[in-house]
Design an enzyme around this catalytic site. Structure first.
Site, PDB file in Angstrom:
ATOM      1  N   ASP A  92       0.776  -1.251   0.081  1.00  0.00           N
ATOM      2  CA  ASP A  92       0.014   0.010   0.022  1.00  0.00           C
ATOM      3  C   ASP A  92       0.860   1.196  -0.010  1.00  0.00           C
ATOM      4  O   ASP A  92       1.468   1.486   0.723  1.00  0.00           O
ATOM      5  CB  ASP A  92      -0.871   0.097   1.232  1.00  0.00           C
ATOM      6  CG  ASP A  92      -1.933  -1.086   1.360  1.00  0.00           C
ATOM      7  OD1 ASP A  92      -1.606  -2.204   0.946  1.00  0.00           O
ATOM      8  OD2 ASP A  92      -2.737  -0.760   1.791  1.00  0.00           O
ATOM      9  N   LYS A 156      -7.083   3.233  -2.836  1.00  0.00           N
ATOM     10  CA  LYS A 156      -7.610   3.347  -1.478  1.00  0.00           C
ATOM     11  C   LYS A 156      -7.755   4.641  -0.989  1.00  0.00           C
ATOM     12  O   LYS A 156      -6.913   5.429  -1.544  1.00  0.00           O
ATOM     13  CB  LYS A 156      -6.248   2.422  -0.688  1.00  0.00           C
ATOM     14  CG  LYS A 156      -6.571   2.679   0.801  1.00  0.00           C
ATOM     15  CD  LYS A 156      -5.342   2.016   1.595  1.00  0.00           C
ATOM     16  CE  LYS A 156      -5.021   2.357   2.763  1.00  0.00           C
ATOM     17  NZ  LYS A 156      -3.714   1.733   3.581  1.00  0.00           N
ATOM     18  N   LYS A 185     -10.312   0.079  -1.702  1.00  0.00           N
ATOM     19  CA  LYS A 185     -10.174   0.033  -0.365  1.00  0.00           C
ATOM     20  C   LYS A 185     -10.465   1.232   0.492  1.00  0.00           C
ATOM     21  O   LYS A 185     -10.003   2.260   0.067  1.00  0.00           O
ATOM     22  CB  LYS A 185      -8.747  -0.603  -0.137  1.00  0.00           C
ATOM     23  CG  LYS A 185      -8.556  -0.633   1.310  1.00  0.00           C
ATOM     24  CD  LYS A 185      -7.094  -1.167   1.696  1.00  0.00           C
ATOM     25  CE  LYS A 185      -6.539  -1.047   3.181  1.00  0.00           C
ATOM     26  NZ  LYS A 185      -5.250  -1.484   3.552  1.00  0.00           N
TER      27      LYS A 185
END
Length: 223
Positions: A92, A156, A185
């Protein structure tokens, strides 16, 4: 959705600066207890958590250039490679928000492509953190359009360390842009089942939260 399916959407998170070995042992034990998708940690303890989760299907996720995103592409790529070498199954990374604010979309695409390429080469999942609390709607759309082209596994909403976290509106917008090409996400401020459900209904397929156990307990109480 049953409890096992819900738990399998969670990136069980501990990203605090003061995290110790005991914190990571607790995090990994909780992840095993509930059957989380992943433990979300900074890159330094990746090898430790990989060992703690040996023999399970739970992924180790490394946060790259976290939480500011203010490192060069080369540094982000190097940190990504080291995290993968240490055992990370998922990456991430935080985009360079300043470059985006200056309208340097080619930079954002090059950064994304560089990290996604490394992840694909090593069969590791990639997630691009936008940090939406600092972005205008048109900037969110632009990065999502770049992601639709580059095809990371996920985009995300947030780090959870900015001025705001995930919103239903942002999740819905991001999903609308990327469609089925990229997953979304939601992370940041998701601490109860009501909020979690709203994010899922808006299109999120992963939930980043340090409140996994609380959310699952509340989910149980709705049955």
């Amino acid at each position: 959705m049953d409890k096992k399916e819900l738990a399998g959407m969670f990136d069980h998170t501990f990203l605090k600066a003061y995290a110790t070995k005991e914190d990571f042992i607790k995090l990994c034990n909780e992840a095993k207890e509930i059957g989380a998708a992943m433990v979300a940690i900074n890159s330094s303890p990746v090898a430790m958590c990989k060992e703690l989760l040996k023999g399970t299907n739970i992924h180790v996720g490394a946060a790259i250039s976290f939480p500011l995103g203010q490192t060069t592409i080369e540094v982000k790529v190097a940190e990504t490679k080291k995290a993968i070498e240490d055992g990370a199954d998922e990456i991430d990374y935080v985009i360079n928000i300043g470059e985006l604010k200056m309208g340097h979309y080619d930079y954002i695409e090059k950064e994304m492509q560089s990290i996604v390429d490394v992840c694909k080469e090593h069969h590791v999942l990639s997630k691009v953190i936008f940090e939406n609390c600092y972005l205008e709607k048109d900037e969110i759309i632009k990065v999502a359009q770049i992601a639709k082209k580059v095809k990371p596994d996920y985009i995300k909403t947030s780090t959870g360390f900015g001025t705001g976290g995930a919103t239903v509106e942002d999740v819905r917008l991001m999903k609308e842009i990327v469609g089925d090409d990229v997953q979304v996400k939601a992370a940041g401020g998701i601490r109860d089942w009501t909020t979690c459900l709203a994010m899922i209904e808006a299109g999120a397929t992963r939930i980043g939260t340090s409140s996994s156990l609380k959310i699952l307990e509340e989910f149980d109480n709705t049955k």
